[in-house]
Design an enzyme around this catalytic site. Structure first.
Site, PDB file in Angstrom:
ATOM      1  N   CYS A 117     -13.818   4.352 -28.485  1.00 42.96           N
ATOM      2  CA  CYS A 117     -15.062   5.099 -28.673  1.00 42.96           C
ATOM      3  C   CYS A 117     -15.806   5.317 -27.369  1.00 42.96           C
ATOM      4  O   CYS A 117     -16.894   4.783 -27.155  1.00 42.96           O
ATOM      5  CB  CYS A 117     -15.927   4.369 -29.693  1.00 42.96           C
ATOM      6  N   GLU A 118     -15.184   6.051 -26.466  1.00 43.65           N
ATOM      7  CA  GLU A 118     -15.786   6.423 -25.184  1.00 43.65           C
ATOM      8  C   GLU A 118     -15.143   7.718 -24.738  1.00 43.65           C
ATOM      9  O   GLU A 118     -13.931   7.874 -24.849  1.00 43.65           O
ATOM     10  CB  GLU A 118     -15.448   5.387 -24.097  1.00 43.65           C
ATOM     11  N   ARG A 156      -5.998   3.275 -15.619  1.00 45.50           N
ATOM     12  CA  ARG A 156      -5.978   4.011 -14.347  1.00 45.50           C
ATOM     13  C   ARG A 156      -6.608   5.406 -14.418  1.00 45.50           C
ATOM     14  O   ARG A 156      -7.377   5.767 -13.532  1.00 45.50           O
ATOM     15  CB  ARG A 156      -4.555   4.087 -13.777  1.00 45.50           C
ATOM     16  N   GLY A 215       0.760  -1.243   0.000  1.00 51.94           N
ATOM     17  CA  GLY A 215       0.000   0.000   0.000  1.00 51.94           C
ATOM     18  C   GLY A 215       0.785   1.284   0.000  1.00 51.94           C
ATOM     19  O   GLY A 215       0.208   2.355  -0.199  1.00 51.94           O
ATOM     20  N   GLU A 230       3.922  -6.692   1.685  1.00 54.23           N
ATOM     21  CA  GLU A 230       3.448  -7.062   0.343  1.00 54.23           C
ATOM     22  C   GLU A 230       3.386  -5.851  -0.582  1.00 54.23           C
ATOM     23  O   GLU A 230       2.326  -5.507  -1.086  1.00 54.23           O
ATOM     24  CB  GLU A 230       2.040  -7.669   0.449  1.00 54.23           C
ATOM     25  N   PRO A 231       4.498  -5.175  -0.815  1.00 52.44           N
ATOM     26  CA  PRO A 231       4.431  -4.012  -1.701  1.00 52.44           C
ATOM     27  C   PRO A 231       4.277  -4.437  -3.162  1.00 52.44           C
ATOM     28  O   PRO A 231       4.894  -5.405  -3.606  1.00 52.44           O
ATOM     29  CB  PRO A 231       5.788  -3.324  -1.482  1.00 52.44           C
ATOM     30  N   TYR A 270      -9.608   5.403 -11.896  1.00 52.96           N
ATOM     31  CA  TYR A 270      -9.318   6.012 -10.592  1.00 52.96           C
ATOM     32  C   TYR A 270      -9.066   7.521 -10.697  1.00 52.96           C
ATOM     33  O   TYR A 270      -8.536   8.107  -9.757  1.00 52.96           O
ATOM     34  CB  TYR A 270      -8.063   5.385  -9.970  1.00 52.96           C
ATOM     35  N   TYR A 273      -0.256  -1.859 -12.158  1.00 51.49           N
ATOM     36  CA  TYR A 273      -1.672  -1.755 -12.503  1.00 51.49           C
ATOM     37  C   TYR A 273      -1.844  -1.130 -13.894  1.00 51.49           C
ATOM     38  O   TYR A 273      -2.773  -0.379 -14.146  1.00 51.49           O
ATOM     39  CB  TYR A 273      -2.444  -0.985 -11.405  1.00 51.49           C
ATOM     40  N   ARG A 326       2.772  -1.729  -5.888  1.00 54.52           N
ATOM     41  CA  ARG A 326       2.892  -0.489  -6.652  1.00 54.52           C
ATOM     42  C   ARG A 326       4.267   0.152  -6.517  1.00 54.52           C
ATOM     43  O   ARG A 326       4.842   0.610  -7.501  1.00 54.52           O
ATOM     44  CB  ARG A 326       1.833   0.500  -6.150  1.00 54.52           C
TER      45      ARG A 326
HETATM   46  C1  PLP Z   1      -3.133  -5.019  -3.803  1.00 54.42           C
HETATM   47  C2  PLP Z   1      -2.594  -5.664  -2.588  1.00 54.42           C
HETATM   48  C3  PLP Z   1      -1.281  -5.406  -2.196  1.00 54.42           C
HETATM   49  C4  PLP Z   1      -0.376  -4.437  -2.904  1.00 54.42           C
HETATM   50  O1  PLP Z   1      -0.766  -3.118  -2.783  1.00 54.42           O
HETATM   51  P1  PLP Z   1       0.189  -1.980  -3.387  1.00 54.42           P
HETATM   52  O2  PLP Z   1      -0.563  -0.736  -3.141  1.00 54.42           O
HETATM   53  O3  PLP Z   1       0.356  -2.273  -4.814  1.00 54.42           O
HETATM   54  O4  PLP Z   1       1.463  -2.024  -2.629  1.00 54.42           O
HETATM   55  C5  PLP Z   1      -0.793  -6.090  -1.099  1.00 54.42           C
HETATM   56  N1  PLP Z   1      -1.555  -6.966  -0.413  1.00 54.42           N
HETATM   57  C6  PLP Z   1      -2.834  -7.231  -0.768  1.00 54.42           C
HETATM   58  C7  PLP Z   1      -3.608  -8.206   0.023  1.00 54.42           C
HETATM   59  C8  PLP Z   1      -3.397  -6.586  -1.855  1.00 54.42           C
HETATM   60  O5  PLP Z   1      -4.661  -6.848  -2.187  1.00 54.42           O
END
Ligand code: PLP
Length: 421
Positions: free
Chosen positions: A346-347, A314, A239, A275-276, A318, A375, A278
């Site tokens: 076409c949008e 994106r 995140g 769990e990075p 978003y 993403y 992005r």
């Molecule tokens: C999407 C997700 C991530 C990665 O999030 P990033 O913003 O890309 O770092 C990590 N863990 C879980 C469970 C996710 O769904």
């Protein structure tokens, strides 16, 4: 920092001119930098130095086999959210004991696949899922290692579509119910509780929401240990955000994030998983596109490019900002122009930027979307029967096509005609 820089007036990916790739591969395409991927992985790895840890790359951000292999070679684990991602991680040579399985809707088949092929842990998102994992493990005569994903009810202060840690979101179990759920888990003979999981959202630009969530995880760890559970591992999710706009203030650095983790959780003696996604892949990739037309509207100019919303969703999905730069460096003092930058789909939603001020371009010029590595390709579709665009990986002065553009025939031949036609 990334490795997409102007040198002698031309945009380079590491030591390769982007225009040279475009000439060989055609546009549009995604281009990733090995050095940037590696650098970003190491930043996280080093941020947790001194603590037992595993960085599990969230491969949903960018899951090409070549990217996975690049990161796996550095010792990365993987966070997978589907049976397909699990298969991709295994195919890239990631051992099962470095794969964690997240997601609210794991199916019986996916669970069986992972238990058979090897898994570090399932991050369980509900009690019905816990029951199914238990049942499948008993069928196979194994114990399934699990954490429970808790929903800490904190505001991640990010786009609503990627906030996951509020009580109204579908993710995890309410942290207030965690002790009951862990008691239930401990009573199921097919499960082995190994820790706690939390993930509150994506593109977070402040540390405070993480800190609030992690403090709650610290309290829960102590409560669960007092209840007799073996909490040896904390999976803290991903995140951490990236600077999409160079001109804006930058989000916290991995080193600051790591220090905050040690500060809030270090005293517990747990192994830390993060769990990075992005932050590892985002600024390690660009999307390169060609200007087809510059069209004068009534009160604006449209830059119509060959990349579209199906290639990079994106902005449409978003309202995301991507810096868009010309592949030929603008001359100093050059008068800028203002464009609505759009694709051919076409949008009206196929708009990348409105009123964007940048240097003047003309038909056939190349532009690059920065921060498109995460993403991007993974969310692409073939809407308007536009082929999925190629992915290219650069390493120093070499580049390779790591997924080629399909032909129209390949796309059409995936359809089958029923016998009555
Ligand atoms: C999407 C997700 C991530 C990665 O999030 P990033 O913003 O890309 O770092 C990590 N863990 C879980 C469970 C996710 O769904």
């Amino acid at each position: 920092m990334d490795h997409f820089l102007y040198k002698d007036g031309a945009l380079f990916a590491e030591d390769v001119p982007v225009a040279e790739i475009a000439a060989q591969v055609g546009t549009p395409f995604y281009c990733y930098s090995t050095a940037t991927l590696e650098r970003h992985f190491r930043l996280f790895d080093e941020a947790l130095d001194g603590t037992e840890h595993l960085v599990c790359y969230a491969m949903k951000a960018a899951s090409n086999q070549a990217i996975l292999k690049t990161l796996a070679a550095l010792g990365a684990g993987m966070d997978v959210v589907s049976g397909g991602e699990y298969a991709r991680a295994k195919a890239a040579g990631v051992p099962g004991d470095r794969i964690v399985f997240s997601g609210v809707g794991k199916t019986r088949d996916e669970i069986r696949e992972a238990l058979t092929g090897g898994i570090r842990q399932f991050n369980v998102e509900s009690e019905p899922e816990m029951a199914v994992i238990n049942a499948v493990a008993l069928e196979l005569g194994v114990k399934a290692p699990i954490t429970v994903r808790v929903n800490p009810d904190v505001d991640a202060k990010t786009h609503a579509k990627i906030a996951t840690g509020k009580s109204e979101n579908k993710f995890g179990i309410p942290i207030s119910r965690a002790r009951d759920v862990y008691a239930h888990a401990a009573s199921l003979p097919g499960l082995e509780v190994v820790g706690i999981d939390v993930h509150i959202g994506s593109q977070l630009t402040e540390l405070e929401p993480f800190r609030l969530a992690y403090q709650k995880v610290a309290e829960l760890t102590e409560a669960l240990r007092a209840d007799g559970h073996n909490i040896k591992r904390l999976d803290l999710g991903g995140g951490l955000g990236i600077p999409y706009e160079r001109s804006n203030s930058a989000p916290p650095l991995p080193i600051e994030y790591g220090a905050m983790i040690k500060d809030t959780l270090g005293h517990l003696g747990c192994e830390i998983e993060i769990e990075p996604g992005r932050l590892i892949a985002g600024n390690a990739g660009i999307m390169v596109s060609k200007v087809i037309y510059v069209k004068e509207g009534e009160d604006r100019q449209f830059m119509i490019i060959d990349g579209a919303m199906n290639d990079l969703i994106r902005p449409a999905m978003y309202d995301a900002h991507h810096d868009i730069i010309p592949v030929v460096e603008p001359a100093p003092g050059e008068e800028p122009a203002r464009y609505d930058i759009v694709g051919p789909v076409c949008e009206t939603g196929d708009t990348f930027a409105k009123g964007r001020v940048m240097s003047t371009v003309k038909a056939d010029d190349l532009v690059a979307f920065r921060s498109a590595g995460a993403y991007g390709a993974v969310m692409a579709s073939e809407y308007n029967t536009r082929p999925l665009i190629p992915e290219v990986l650069v390493k120093d002065d070499q580049f390779a096509v790591i997924r080629r553009r399909p032909t129209f025939d390949e796309m059409i031949n995936r359809d089958t005609i029923p016998e009555w036609l």
